[in-house]
Write a protein that holds these residues in place. Sequence first.
Motif, PDB file in Angstrom:
ATOM      1  N   THR B   2      40.028  88.045  27.650  1.00 52.62           N
ATOM      2  CA  THR B   2      38.653  87.707  28.029  1.00 52.62           C
ATOM      3  C   THR B   2      38.097  86.709  27.023  1.00 52.62           C
ATOM      4  O   THR B   2      38.447  86.730  25.858  1.00 52.62           O
ATOM      5  CB  THR B   2      37.742  88.953  28.021  1.00 52.62           C
ATOM      6  OG1 THR B   2      37.823  89.550  26.735  1.00 52.62           O
ATOM      7  CG2 THR B   2      38.146  89.950  29.071  1.00 52.62           C
ATOM      8  N   LYS B   3      37.196  85.852  27.494  1.00 59.00           N
ATOM      9  CA  LYS B   3      36.607  84.829  26.620  1.00 59.00           C
ATOM     10  C   LYS B   3      35.466  85.404  25.781  1.00 59.00           C
ATOM     11  O   LYS B   3      35.160  84.920  24.718  1.00 59.00           O
ATOM     12  CB  LYS B   3      36.070  83.668  27.482  1.00 59.00           C
ATOM     13  CG  LYS B   3      37.159  82.783  28.056  1.00 59.00           C
ATOM     14  CD  LYS B   3      37.462  81.583  27.160  1.00 59.00           C
ATOM     15  CE  LYS B   3      38.733  80.880  27.560  1.00 59.00           C
ATOM     16  NZ  LYS B   3      38.609  80.061  28.751  1.00 59.00           N
ATOM     17  N   LYS B   4      34.817  86.436  26.317  1.00 59.05           N
ATOM     18  CA  LYS B   4      33.607  86.971  25.690  1.00 59.05           C
ATOM     19  C   LYS B   4      33.887  87.458  24.264  1.00 59.05           C
ATOM     20  O   LYS B   4      34.804  88.224  24.013  1.00 59.05           O
ATOM     21  CB  LYS B   4      33.121  88.149  26.546  1.00 59.05           C
ATOM     22  CG  LYS B   4      31.758  88.669  26.155  1.00 59.05           C
ATOM     23  CD  LYS B   4      31.285  89.693  27.181  1.00 59.05           C
ATOM     24  CE  LYS B   4      30.144  90.537  26.634  1.00 59.05           C
ATOM     25  NZ  LYS B   4      30.517  91.375  25.501  1.00 59.05           N
ATOM     26  N   LYS B   5      33.064  86.987  23.335  1.00 60.63           N
ATOM     27  CA  LYS B   5      33.196  87.503  21.980  1.00 60.63           C
ATOM     28  C   LYS B   5      32.540  88.882  21.894  1.00 60.63           C
ATOM     29  O   LYS B   5      31.543  89.152  22.539  1.00 60.63           O
ATOM     30  CB  LYS B   5      32.543  86.541  20.985  1.00 60.63           C
ATOM     31  CG  LYS B   5      33.472  85.396  20.628  1.00 60.63           C
ATOM     32  CD  LYS B   5      32.897  84.518  19.553  1.00 60.63           C
ATOM     33  CE  LYS B   5      31.885  83.551  20.145  1.00 60.63           C
ATOM     34  NZ  LYS B   5      31.368  82.615  19.132  1.00 60.63           N
ATOM     35  N   MET B   6      33.135  89.758  21.082  1.00 56.17           N
ATOM     36  CA  MET B   6      32.645  91.125  20.961  1.00 56.17           C
ATOM     37  C   MET B   6      31.723  91.286  19.758  1.00 56.17           C
ATOM     38  O   MET B   6      31.252  92.361  19.459  1.00 56.17           O
ATOM     39  CB  MET B   6      33.820  92.090  20.794  1.00 56.17           C
ATOM     40  CG  MET B   6      34.963  91.891  21.768  1.00 56.17           C
ATOM     41  SD  MET B   6      34.519  92.385  23.441  1.00 56.17           S
ATOM     42  CE  MET B   6      34.784  94.158  23.303  1.00 56.17           C
ATOM     43  N   GLU B 197      44.715  91.348  20.108  1.00 60.14           N
ATOM     44  CA  GLU B 197      43.984  90.476  21.035  1.00 60.14           C
ATOM     45  C   GLU B 197      42.637  90.083  20.415  1.00 60.14           C
ATOM     46  O   GLU B 197      42.215  88.931  20.468  1.00 60.14           O
ATOM     47  CB  GLU B 197      43.763  91.193  22.380  1.00 60.14           C
ATOM     48  CG  GLU B 197      43.186  90.278  23.445  1.00 60.14           C
ATOM     49  CD  GLU B 197      42.802  91.040  24.719  1.00 60.14           C
ATOM     50  OE1 GLU B 197      43.500  92.023  25.051  1.00 60.14           O
ATOM     51  OE2 GLU B 197      41.804  90.638  25.346  1.00 60.14           O
ATOM     52  N   GLY B 198      41.957  91.073  19.802  1.00 58.21           N
ATOM     53  CA  GLY B 198      40.684  90.786  19.127  1.00 58.21           C
ATOM     54  C   GLY B 198      40.876  89.808  17.980  1.00 58.21           C
ATOM     55  O   GLY B 198      40.067  88.883  17.788  1.00 58.21           O
ATOM     56  N   ALA B 199      41.958  89.991  17.227  1.00 54.19           N
ATOM     57  CA  ALA B 199      42.226  89.083  16.100  1.00 54.19           C
ATOM     58  C   ALA B 199      42.443  87.651  16.604  1.00 54.19           C
ATOM     59  O   ALA B 199      41.936  86.685  16.018  1.00 54.19           O
ATOM     60  CB  ALA B 199      43.444  89.573  15.322  1.00 54.19           C
ATOM     61  N   ASN B 205      37.832  81.307  17.934  1.00 54.06           N
ATOM     62  CA  ASN B 205      36.385  81.038  17.860  1.00 54.06           C
ATOM     63  C   ASN B 205      35.900  81.242  16.418  1.00 54.06           C
ATOM     64  O   ASN B 205      35.167  82.176  16.122  1.00 54.06           O
ATOM     65  CB  ASN B 205      35.602  82.010  18.753  1.00 54.06           C
ATOM     66  CG  ASN B 205      35.941  81.851  20.216  1.00 54.06           C
ATOM     67  OD1 ASN B 205      35.490  80.922  20.852  1.00 54.06           O
ATOM     68  ND2 ASN B 205      36.745  82.775  20.719  1.00 54.06           N
ATOM     69  N   PRO B 206      36.303  80.367  15.497  1.00 57.41           N
ATOM     70  CA  PRO B 206      35.986  80.639  14.095  1.00 57.41           C
ATOM     71  C   PRO B 206      34.595  80.171  13.658  1.00 57.41           C
ATOM     72  O   PRO B 206      34.241  80.347  12.494  1.00 57.41           O
ATOM     73  CB  PRO B 206      37.064  79.833  13.347  1.00 57.41           C
ATOM     74  CG  PRO B 206      37.337  78.671  14.229  1.00 57.41           C
ATOM     75  CD  PRO B 206      37.120  79.145  15.647  1.00 57.41           C
ATOM     76  N   GLU B 207      33.798  79.615  14.581  1.00 53.91           N
ATOM     77  CA  GLU B 207      32.554  78.949  14.170  1.00 53.91           C
ATOM     78  C   GLU B 207      31.620  79.869  13.383  1.00 53.91           C
ATOM     79  O   GLU B 207      31.090  79.502  12.340  1.00 53.91           O
ATOM     80  CB  GLU B 207      31.797  78.386  15.392  1.00 53.91           C
ATOM     81  CG  GLU B 207      32.548  77.321  16.157  1.00 53.91           C
ATOM     82  CD  GLU B 207      33.596  77.914  17.113  1.00 53.91           C
ATOM     83  OE1 GLU B 207      34.424  77.151  17.619  1.00 53.91           O
ATOM     84  OE2 GLU B 207      33.595  79.149  17.322  1.00 53.91           O
ATOM     85  N   ILE B 324      24.797  91.510  12.181  1.00 51.78           N
ATOM     86  CA  ILE B 324      25.997  91.377  13.015  1.00 51.78           C
ATOM     87  C   ILE B 324      26.019  92.550  13.979  1.00 51.78           C
ATOM     88  O   ILE B 324      25.887  93.713  13.560  1.00 51.78           O
ATOM     89  CB  ILE B 324      27.281  91.347  12.154  1.00 51.78           C
ATOM     90  CG1 ILE B 324      27.244  90.134  11.212  1.00 51.78           C
ATOM     91  CG2 ILE B 324      28.527  91.315  13.025  1.00 51.78           C
ATOM     92  CD1 ILE B 324      28.489  89.951  10.382  1.00 51.78           C
ATOM     93  N   HIS B 325      26.102  92.233  15.265  1.00 49.14           N
ATOM     94  CA  HIS B 325      26.097  93.275  16.289  1.00 49.14           C
ATOM     95  C   HIS B 325      27.490  93.376  16.898  1.00 49.14           C
ATOM     96  O   HIS B 325      28.003  92.397  17.445  1.00 49.14           O
ATOM     97  CB  HIS B 325      25.070  92.943  17.372  1.00 49.14           C
ATOM     98  CG  HIS B 325      23.697  92.663  16.822  1.00 49.14           C
ATOM     99  ND1 HIS B 325      22.918  93.639  16.248  1.00 49.14           N
ATOM    100  CD2 HIS B 325      22.985  91.509  16.717  1.00 49.14           C
ATOM    101  CE1 HIS B 325      21.781  93.103  15.828  1.00 49.14           C
ATOM    102  NE2 HIS B 325      21.791  91.805  16.103  1.00 49.14           N
ATOM    103  N   LEU B 326      28.085  94.561  16.794  1.00 52.44           N
ATOM    104  CA  LEU B 326      29.383  94.796  17.432  1.00 52.44           C
ATOM    105  C   LEU B 326      29.146  95.389  18.812  1.00 52.44           C
ATOM    106  O   LEU B 326      28.322  96.305  18.957  1.00 52.44           O
ATOM    107  CB  LEU B 326      30.222  95.779  16.613  1.00 52.44           C
ATOM    108  CG  LEU B 326      30.405  95.507  15.121  1.00 52.44           C
ATOM    109  CD1 LEU B 326      31.332  96.565  14.510  1.00 52.44           C
ATOM    110  CD2 LEU B 326      30.953  94.117  14.877  1.00 52.44           C
ATOM    111  N   ASP B 327      29.885  94.901  19.795  1.00 52.16           N
ATOM    112  CA  ASP B 327      29.732  95.466  21.141  1.00 52.16           C
ATOM    113  C   ASP B 327      30.057  96.954  21.161  1.00 52.16           C
ATOM    114  O   ASP B 327      29.420  97.738  21.868  1.00 52.16           O
ATOM    115  CB  ASP B 327      30.663  94.744  22.120  1.00 52.16           C
ATOM    116  CG  ASP B 327      30.001  93.532  22.734  1.00 52.16           C
ATOM    117  OD1 ASP B 327      28.889  93.186  22.288  1.00 52.16           O
ATOM    118  OD2 ASP B 327      30.604  92.923  23.647  1.00 52.16           O
ATOM    119  N   ASP B 328      31.089  97.336  20.398  1.00 54.08           N
ATOM    120  CA  ASP B 328      31.552  98.725  20.418  1.00 54.08           C
ATOM    121  C   ASP B 328      32.470  98.944  19.220  1.00 54.08           C
ATOM    122  O   ASP B 328      32.567  98.069  18.349  1.00 54.08           O
ATOM    123  CB  ASP B 328      32.293  99.013  21.736  1.00 54.08           C
ATOM    124  CG  ASP B 328      33.393  97.987  21.979  1.00 54.08           C
ATOM    125  OD1 ASP B 328      34.030  97.533  21.010  1.00 54.08           O
ATOM    126  OD2 ASP B 328      33.613  97.618  23.155  1.00 54.08           O
TER     127      ASP B 328
END
Lengths: 369, 369
Positions: B2-6, B197-199, B205-207, B324-328
């Motif tokens: 998935t493209k969505k960042k977590m 996969e998260g890594a 997306n290192p911005e 910093i907000h983590l999705d989960d």
Amino acid sequence: MTKKKMIQFDFSKSGIPEGKLKPEPFPLANEGWRDLPFDKEGVATIKEVAKKFSEKFENLIVLGIGGSSQGLKALAQVLLPPKIKSRLWIQESPDPKSVAALLETFDLSKTCLNVISKSGNTIETTTLFEHFAPKFDKVQMVVTTEEGDGKLYAAVREKKLTHLPIPKNVGGRFSVFSAVGLFPLAFLGVDIDSLLEGARKALSNPENAHKNGLLHYLLNKDHGKTISVMMPYSDCLYDFGRWYAQLWGESLGKEGKGQTPLVALGPQDQHSLAQLFLDGPKDKVVTIMTVKTHAKDPLGQLLLREASATAQALHEKKCPCVSIHLDDLSPQTLGELLMSYQIQTAFTGHLMGINPYDQPAVELIKRRI
Amino acid sequence: MTKKKMIQFDFSKSGIPEGKLKPEPFPLANEGWRDLPFDKEGVATIKEVAKKFSEKFENLIVLGIGGSSQGLKALAQVLLPPKIKSRLWIQESPDPKSVAALLETFDLSKTCLNVISKSGNTIETTTLFEHFAPKFDKVQMVVTTEEGDGKLYAAVREKKLTHLPIPKNVGGRFSVFSAVGLFPLAFLGVDIDSLLEGARKALSNPENAHKNGLLHYLLNKDHGKTISVMMPYSDCLYDFGRWYAQLWGESLGKEGKGQTPLVALGPQDQHSLAQLFLDGPKDKVVTIMTVKTHAKDPLGQLLLREASATAQALHEKKCPCVSIHLDDLSPQTLGELLMSYQIQTAFTGHLMGINPYDQPAVELIKRRI
């Protein structure tokens, strides 16, 4: 009471000559925490309640945060053998994942619930209490709070719950020798008389605590040491470090002043933070703490050699270092250690011209919740 | 994928306008840690060995310290449910009391021993290995170390032990996505494919990692923020904070430079260090980390309100704050988080003109043991 101190301080690698460490006598204020180890009647009550509840219940859940948890955690981590430690759960945060883990781990019917809050209004604790109380019978609950108009004390009166008081003139982070620390430890079989004996020993010999306070004060004020690292070489003293961090940070961090406490653990942090301590900015004073009984064991001997090597390397890199040697990890030594740091903190507040007993800025967060 | 960042970063309370956070592209060096999440063959081997050993053994003892323990601890604390967590023991220090507790807790006949050291010569780990090895059959042991002339690799060859490699171009504190972290996690049933996969998502997306690095660099260099506080609002992220402290402190703390990492925990440290953060010296930048799934639960909602109140109070007291907000707390999000901080650390080293991959001062201690 034996006269021998169980804690030795070594200031020789501190960068400040011992001749300069001559603290003026500290004017005794009306501070309740100094009286706690002499409160025979209060201690007798705590032991009686602990006996009654431990005869009926196997486990103990403590709800408390900050001054109502840190000291207990510090002592429990050292003084409870693994099997007994597994019977204690200290829930500080309203974290849903921790609460779920707690409910998965403990059989509540065999468990005593001890709710601790000095004011009786600490939002995390009262919220957790509301969540847990319906799952317990009232004969399972002990509430440790000050008499007054707090929510917890209201619950005590309304539901006729067992109550243990925290004296009004004892601040939360100085309350470990009240029922806050003593009831859970006594419930789990710790010899609290020895703990209090150690605390009395520190009170009767405050010189090194005053010297260490003066040392940290001078290093901060005159030598740019804005960070105080507490680095015990004993896994079970990590939570002591966190207790120290609260005591030092919250008592002295005000009016733009205050030295930042940093907890490190040896030897783990030789492989983590030591690179920074040795080669980074020269803004730290490091306390290396060791336990003499480690010398009896080949693994422990390595630990002692590592502590000594770290102190030596810090000294060579001109990072001031204090070594504190504990005779052992007994209740008596721990009592002396914690009381010694309470004395040191109060004394350092006196040197800084700071009231070490309030925490005005914390209100700023509370008002926004 | 998935493209969505977590992971979402919020720099609005950092005191540095977003317009100034425009990092130059980071020149890619030959750094092995960036390749680990793409090493299909290596991962397949790890999974195969983990399957074989977990079919035979219930528990896992890991011997390792520093880069060989911190990342694993950080992930295990989040990703393992309590019952599974109780099957893992990570022994870092040659502390006799911890070792005794381990032997009292675990049935060694049902246990796999995983010894981890990048060099194979880490004194704490080799000493513990000598202590534990006679208590295990060789089919119970897995050694994770680099191929070369280290003591552990010699033991692998001599005793024909199962071996998992750490690539030579991967430094210890950047090794969590190698067998160091992956074997124990796979043994205990964690979905390491999702973690990787998260890594990979973080690498593509290192911005924000670069922005956060630039922000911390500017706050340290130009604004006197010598301390970086990592303050997650989730009990199980405390060890992530300690992993971060190693990564940030040991990578960047050299040549008189480096920002001191400090681990705090919300809301516990609102009742401990927050007074100092708000009212003490203005030498800190604070990262507040939250988990969005907490919003689903009344207890978790309080936690989120507290995090937001603390960020707001810090902002009002002019202490810069990043949220910093983590999705989960899934493996995927954790993989993205840890890799994001590895990128940030390498990038910040580049900005500082520091080699983030060595630790020269640590040798000073080693030579004195």
